[in-house]
Design a protein around this motif. Structure first.
Motif, PDB file in Angstrom:
ATOM      1  N   ALA A  46      -1.379  -2.534   4.190  1.00 53.75           N
ATOM      2  CA  ALA A  46      -1.979  -1.251   4.605  1.00 53.75           C
ATOM      3  C   ALA A  46      -2.797  -0.778   3.417  1.00 53.75           C
ATOM      4  N   ILE A  47      -3.873  -1.512   3.149  1.00 56.82           N
ATOM      5  CA  ILE A  47      -4.615  -1.305   1.895  1.00 56.82           C
ATOM      6  C   ILE A  47      -6.016  -0.755   2.158  1.00 56.82           C
ATOM      7  N   GLY A  48      -6.189  -0.131   3.289  1.00 58.54           N
ATOM      8  CA  GLY A  48      -7.486   0.483   3.588  1.00 58.54           C
ATOM      9  C   GLY A  48      -8.299  -0.380   4.536  1.00 58.54           C
ATOM     10  N   ALA A  96       3.627  16.045   3.206  1.00 57.87           N
ATOM     11  CA  ALA A  96       4.335  16.230   4.484  1.00 57.87           C
ATOM     12  C   ALA A  96       4.750  14.865   5.035  1.00 57.87           C
ATOM     13  N   GLU A  97       3.865  13.889   4.889  1.00 59.22           N
ATOM     14  CA  GLU A  97       4.129  12.544   5.408  1.00 59.22           C
ATOM     15  C   GLU A  97       5.267  11.887   4.617  1.00 59.22           C
ATOM     16  N   LEU A  98       5.236  12.067   3.285  1.00 61.90           N
ATOM     17  CA  LEU A  98       6.287  11.490   2.441  1.00 61.90           C
ATOM     18  C   LEU A  98       7.640  12.123   2.770  1.00 61.90           C
ATOM     19  N   GLY A 152       3.544  -0.363  -4.080  1.00 65.57           N
ATOM     20  CA  GLY A 152       2.372   0.290  -4.674  1.00 65.57           C
ATOM     21  C   GLY A 152       2.015  -0.388  -5.983  1.00 65.57           C
ATOM     22  N   ARG A 153       0.725  -0.712  -6.136  1.00 65.69           N
ATOM     23  CA  ARG A 153       0.352  -1.400  -7.381  1.00 65.69           C
ATOM     24  C   ARG A 153       0.265  -0.433  -8.552  1.00 65.69           C
ATOM     25  N   ARG A 154       0.224   0.875  -8.230  1.00 64.62           N
ATOM     26  CA  ARG A 154       0.214   1.867  -9.316  1.00 64.62           C
ATOM     27  C   ARG A 154       1.476   2.741  -9.211  1.00 64.62           C
ATOM     28  N   GLY A 155       1.484   3.833  -9.961  1.00 65.08           N
ATOM     29  CA  GLY A 155       2.710   4.624 -10.059  1.00 65.08           C
ATOM     30  C   GLY A 155       2.830   5.706  -8.996  1.00 65.08           C
ATOM     31  N   GLY A 183       0.840  -1.192   0.000  1.00 72.95           N
ATOM     32  CA  GLY A 183       0.000   0.000   0.000  1.00 72.95           C
ATOM     33  C   GLY A 183       0.873   1.239   0.000  1.00 72.95           C
ATOM     34  N   MET A 184       0.368   2.299  -0.612  1.00 72.72           N
ATOM     35  CA  MET A 184       1.126   3.559  -0.650  1.00 72.72           C
ATOM     36  C   MET A 184       0.264   4.701  -0.143  1.00 72.72           C
ATOM     37  N   GLY A 185      -0.465   4.444   0.939  1.00 73.76           N
ATOM     38  CA  GLY A 185      -1.237   5.501   1.581  1.00 73.76           C
ATOM     39  C   GLY A 185      -0.503   5.983   2.826  1.00 73.76           C
ATOM     40  N   ASN A 186      -1.135   6.893   3.562  1.00 72.27           N
ATOM     41  CA  ASN A 186      -0.477   7.442   4.754  1.00 72.27           C
ATOM     42  C   ASN A 186      -0.340   6.419   5.879  1.00 72.27           C
ATOM     43  N   VAL A 187      -1.195   5.405   5.884  1.00 71.03           N
ATOM     44  CA  VAL A 187      -1.035   4.375   6.919  1.00 71.03           C
ATOM     45  C   VAL A 187       0.242   3.583   6.648  1.00 71.03           C
ATOM     46  N   ALA A 188       0.488   3.247   5.385  1.00 71.97           N
ATOM     47  CA  ALA A 188       1.737   2.551   5.030  1.00 71.97           C
ATOM     48  C   ALA A 188       2.936   3.416   5.425  1.00 71.97           C
ATOM     49  N   ALA A 195      -0.011   7.305  -6.081  1.00 71.92           N
ATOM     50  CA  ALA A 195       0.139   6.957  -4.655  1.00 71.92           C
ATOM     51  C   ALA A 195      -0.696   7.922  -3.815  1.00 71.92           C
ATOM     52  N   SER A 196      -1.321   7.420  -2.745  1.00 68.52           N
ATOM     53  CA  SER A 196      -2.245   8.294  -2.009  1.00 68.52           C
ATOM     54  C   SER A 196      -1.629   8.946  -0.771  1.00 68.52           C
ATOM     55  N   PHE A 197      -0.313   8.743  -0.532  1.00 66.75           N
ATOM     56  CA  PHE A 197       0.290   9.459   0.606  1.00 66.75           C
ATOM     57  C   PHE A 197       0.325  10.957   0.311  1.00 66.75           C
ATOM     58  N   PRO A 220     -13.135   5.118   4.195  1.00 68.84           N
ATOM     59  CA  PRO A 220     -11.947   5.506   4.968  1.00 68.84           C
ATOM     60  C   PRO A 220     -11.010   6.431   4.207  1.00 68.84           C
ATOM     61  N   SER A 221     -11.365   7.714   4.159  1.00 59.36           N
ATOM     62  CA  SER A 221     -10.513   8.667   3.454  1.00 59.36           C
ATOM     63  C   SER A 221     -10.542   9.995   4.183  1.00 59.36           C
ATOM     64  N   GLY A 222      -9.523  10.804   3.907  1.00 58.88           N
ATOM     65  CA  GLY A 222      -9.469  12.149   4.472  1.00 58.88           C
ATOM     66  C   GLY A 222      -8.700  12.182   5.783  1.00 58.88           C
ATOM     67  N   THR A 223      -8.375  13.401   6.197  1.00 56.39           N
ATOM     68  CA  THR A 223      -7.603  13.566   7.425  1.00 56.39           C
ATOM     69  C   THR A 223      -8.559  13.930   8.571  1.00 56.39           C
TER      70      THR A 223
HETATM   71  P1  NAP Z   1      -5.453   4.795   1.377  1.00 56.58           P
HETATM   72  O1  NAP Z   1      -4.927   6.188   1.372  1.00 56.58           O
HETATM   73  O2  NAP Z   1      -6.704   4.507   0.667  1.00 56.58           O
HETATM   74  O3  NAP Z   1      -4.275   3.880   0.775  1.00 56.58           O
HETATM   75  C1  NAP Z   1      -4.466   2.515   0.525  1.00 56.58           C
HETATM   76  C2  NAP Z   1      -3.351   2.019  -0.365  1.00 56.58           C
HETATM   77  O4  NAP Z   1      -3.532   0.608  -0.534  1.00 56.58           O
HETATM   78  C3  NAP Z   1      -3.337   2.613  -1.763  1.00 56.58           C
HETATM   79  O5  NAP Z   1      -2.014   2.782  -2.163  1.00 56.58           O
HETATM   80  C4  NAP Z   1      -4.039   1.519  -2.594  1.00 56.58           C
HETATM   81  O6  NAP Z   1      -3.663   1.495  -3.929  1.00 56.58           O
HETATM   82  C5  NAP Z   1      -3.488   0.295  -1.902  1.00 56.58           C
HETATM   83  N1  NAP Z   1      -4.302  -0.905  -2.128  1.00 56.58           N
HETATM   84  C6  NAP Z   1      -5.629  -1.060  -1.935  1.00 56.58           C
HETATM   85  N2  NAP Z   1      -6.009  -2.327  -2.204  1.00 56.58           N
HETATM   86  C7  NAP Z   1      -4.884  -2.982  -2.587  1.00 56.58           C
HETATM   87  C8  NAP Z   1      -4.614  -4.302  -2.980  1.00 56.58           C
HETATM   88  N3  NAP Z   1      -5.584  -5.222  -3.025  1.00 56.58           N
HETATM   89  N4  NAP Z   1      -3.349  -4.645  -3.304  1.00 56.58           N
HETATM   90  C9  NAP Z   1      -2.364  -3.716  -3.237  1.00 56.58           C
HETATM   91  N5  NAP Z   1      -2.547  -2.451  -2.868  1.00 56.58           N
HETATM   92  C10 NAP Z   1      -3.794  -2.074  -2.532  1.00 56.58           C
HETATM   93  O7  NAP Z   1      -5.700   4.256   2.838  1.00 56.58           O
HETATM   94  P2  NAP Z   1      -4.864   4.344   4.203  1.00 56.58           P
HETATM   95  O8  NAP Z   1      -3.413   4.490   3.983  1.00 56.58           O
HETATM   96  O9  NAP Z   1      -5.379   3.208   5.002  1.00 56.58           O
HETATM   97  O10 NAP Z   1      -5.385   5.697   4.857  1.00 56.58           O
HETATM   98  C11 NAP Z   1      -6.770   5.891   5.198  1.00 56.58           C
HETATM   99  C12 NAP Z   1      -7.040   7.384   5.353  1.00 56.58           C
HETATM  100  O11 NAP Z   1      -6.417   7.863   6.543  1.00 56.58           O
HETATM  101  C13 NAP Z   1      -6.467   8.218   4.220  1.00 56.58           C
HETATM  102  O12 NAP Z   1      -7.356   9.242   3.902  1.00 56.58           O
HETATM  103  C14 NAP Z   1      -5.198   8.769   4.808  1.00 56.58           C
HETATM  104  O13 NAP Z   1      -4.747   9.965   4.205  1.00 56.58           O
HETATM  105  C15 NAP Z   1      -5.604   8.981   6.250  1.00 56.58           C
HETATM  106  N6  NAP Z   1      -4.407   9.019   7.113  1.00 56.58           N
HETATM  107  C16 NAP Z   1      -3.827  10.224   7.273  1.00 56.58           C
HETATM  108  C17 NAP Z   1      -2.658  10.299   8.011  1.00 56.58           C
HETATM  109  C18 NAP Z   1      -1.998  11.654   8.150  1.00 56.58           C
HETATM  110  O14 NAP Z   1      -2.610  12.651   7.800  1.00 56.58           O
HETATM  111  N7  NAP Z   1      -0.782  11.719   8.645  1.00 56.58           N
HETATM  112  C19 NAP Z   1      -2.087   9.176   8.583  1.00 56.58           C
HETATM  113  C20 NAP Z   1      -2.713   7.945   8.385  1.00 56.58           C
HETATM  114  C21 NAP Z   1      -3.884   7.889   7.631  1.00 56.58           C
HETATM  115  P3  NAP Z   1      -4.600   2.107  -5.068  1.00 56.58           P
HETATM  116  O15 NAP Z   1      -4.438   3.571  -4.960  1.00 56.58           O
HETATM  117  O16 NAP Z   1      -4.049   1.529  -6.297  1.00 56.58           O
HETATM  118  O17 NAP Z   1      -6.015   1.655  -4.762  1.00 56.58           O
END
Ligand code: NAP
Length: 425
Positions: A298-300, A204-206, A192-195, A148-153, A199-201, A339-342
């Motif tokens: 960390a895929i949501g 500031a976190e990156l 990250g499965r995409r480029g 996963g390439m979100g902020n949780v990862a 990536a959804s991070f 599950p999106s947004g801060t």
């Molecule tokens: P997220 O931002 O939705 O990221 C999930 C990641 O998992 C994406 O890269 C997604 O790729 C990937 N993914 C999903 N299904 C997959 C699969 N089957 N195989 C491989 N990769 C997969 O979710 P999150 O990281 O859990 O965060 C949740 C929310 O909390 C977000 O809005 C985040 O910004 C927020 N948060 C904020 C902070 C902060 O502000 N510091 C900290 C933690 C969390 P695709 O894009 O290709 O679907």
């Protein structure tokens, strides 16, 4: 007549909603229920332990609980312990602020091997969630993959990568800090499965990943486009542009540090490999698997269905129209939109749901329901031990008293300790 409101869930969306309601109607009586004996939901158990600034929003919520119109009723699961139908008998309106508390499955072979964890469990383990204190994750090999390439990862690789000195002022649980600092880590992989543009991070976190004492980000220059594609939403484009800039800077680094953090873009995990435990991760189109002893997805998250609460769909969303689920029943936060947004996203959204509740009841002439008094009697009859605000304050005092030097608290991680201290004046 609107007088008694029940909010199910004491995380940011529920408490921002309570705040917005009380600002407009200070006469309301609001009860906030939580399954845990402790308040704040995601802020306590999700937000990274080294991001104490983000957790500071709890001070605002503390003032709210101190105001006399808001009660905390912890250690009570609405839906099972306390059916929603019963809450509806006593409260004029109910707001579901459930968050998203279940890991999404990866859906690939080997994901149940010891050494593969979902981010809910892994983050819960280092953050003191009582459901996960005993996870005791395998961290005995040099390689760890985070999918996963979100902020949780990003949170997870940062917490794994930081030194004990960098974590000193955090409230990471001691058992987790000890295990992480003893792990023989040399290679962290973020997959990250995409480029890089997708990536959804956030930036500031990156960027923080480039400032860690012992971690060097490793990015392949050929994975990075020179510019973001045209046509993106302007706010999104700014984040992506900044991300790309940071990744280009990471790609230009040649310093050496003991832990390498590899950003693997366009990489799809195909199978978790291992004999009795995780030993590798097979990636699509690549013959040689990654050698890792731990895989964290960390895929949501999604919202699991609890008892007689309305079911959530695949994204974890409870069907609603601008927050309205059914007459008198509302939803906010991740259970409303996925599950999106801060955390600040919830402030704005919860305010709009609060406005909607007040508007829906503006002309209501039905007599107000009985609220807490009748419900408290029912809870006692059932033998349910509710933990109130004073109980939480006892827990908090015990945690502060046990804090190691420099840390704000040492969280209580056992259900029995939380319940005993919370329930015993
Ligand atoms: P997220 O931002 O939705 O990221 C999930 C990641 O998992 C994406 O890269 C997604 O790729 C990937 N993914 C999903 N299904 C997959 C699969 N089957 N195989 C491989 N990769 C997969 O979710 P999150 O990281 O859990 O965060 C949740 C929310 O909390 C977000 O809005 C985040 O910004 C927020 N948060 C904020 C902070 C902060 O502000 N510091 C900290 C933690 C969390 P695709 O894009 O290709 O679907």
């Amino acid at each position: 007549m609107l007088h008694h409101i029940a909010i199910v869930g004491s995380g940011p969306s529920g408490l921002f909603c309570a705040d917005a309601l009380l600002r407009q109607r200070p006469d309301l009586k609001i009860d906030v229920f939580d399954r845990l004996p402790t308040p704040y939901g995601l802020i306590r158990c999700g937000v990274a332990p080294d991001h104490q600034g983000t957790k500071a929003v709890t001070r605002q919520f503390d003032r709210l609980f101190g105001g006399g119109s808001l009660r905390f009723i912890g250690n009570v699961t609405v839906g099972t312990d306390l059916p929603l139908a019963r809450v509806a008998e006593h409260y004029d309106a109910i707001v579901l602020a459930l968050g998203a508390h279940a890991d999404r499955p990866l859906g690939i072979p080997g994901e149940n091997l010891p050494g593969r964890y979902g981010s809910m469990a892994f983050v819960g383990w280092y953050n003191g969630h009582p459901d996960f204190h005993a996870l005791d994750p395998l961290l005995d090999r040099s390689g760890v993959a985070v999918i996963g390439m979100g902020n949780v990862a990003v949170d997870i690789v940062r917490v794994l990568g930081k030194t004990p000195a960098e974590m000193a002022t955090s409230d990471i649980c001691s058992h987790a800090a000890a295990k992480i600092s003893g792990a023989p880590l040399t290679d962290l992989y973020m997959i990250g499965r995409r480029g890089p543009v997708e990536a959804s991070f956030t930036s500031a976190e990156l960027a923080e990943l480039g400032r860690l004492d012992r971690v060097r980000p490793v990015v392949n220059r050929t994975d990075l486009p020179d510019a973001i594609p045209s046509g993106l939403d302007p706010a999104d484009a700014r984040v992506k542009e900044k991300n790309l800039q940071i990744l280009h800077e990471f790609a230009s680094r040649s310093d050496d540090k003991p832990v390498r953090l590899h950003f693997l873009f366009h990489t799809v995990p195909e199978a978790v490999l291992g004999n009795g435990r995780v030993e590798g991760l097979k990636l699509k189109g690549q013959d040689a698997p990654l050698t890792v002893g731990t895989v964290i997805s960390a895929i949501g998250y999604r919202t699991a269905t609890i008892g007689d609460l309305p079911p959530a769909d695949e994204r974890g969303v409870i069907a609603n129209t601008d927050g309205l689920v059914a007459p008198g029943l509302y939803v906010v936060g991740w259970a409303k939109r996925g599950p999106s947004g801060t955390i600040p996203t919830n402030r704005t959204e919860a305010k709009s749901v609060a406005d909607r509740i007040l508007a829906d009841f503006a002309d209501d002439t039905a007599p107000a329901k009985s609220g807490n008094a009748a419900l408290d009697a029912w809870l006692r009859q059932q033998g349910l031990v509710a933990i109130d605000w004073a109980g939480w304050k006892r827990i908090e005092a015990a945690e502060i008293a046990a804090a190691r030097q420099g840390s704000p608290r040492e969280k209580l991680i056992l259900w029995e300790d939380l319940r005993r201290i919370g329930a015993t004046p």
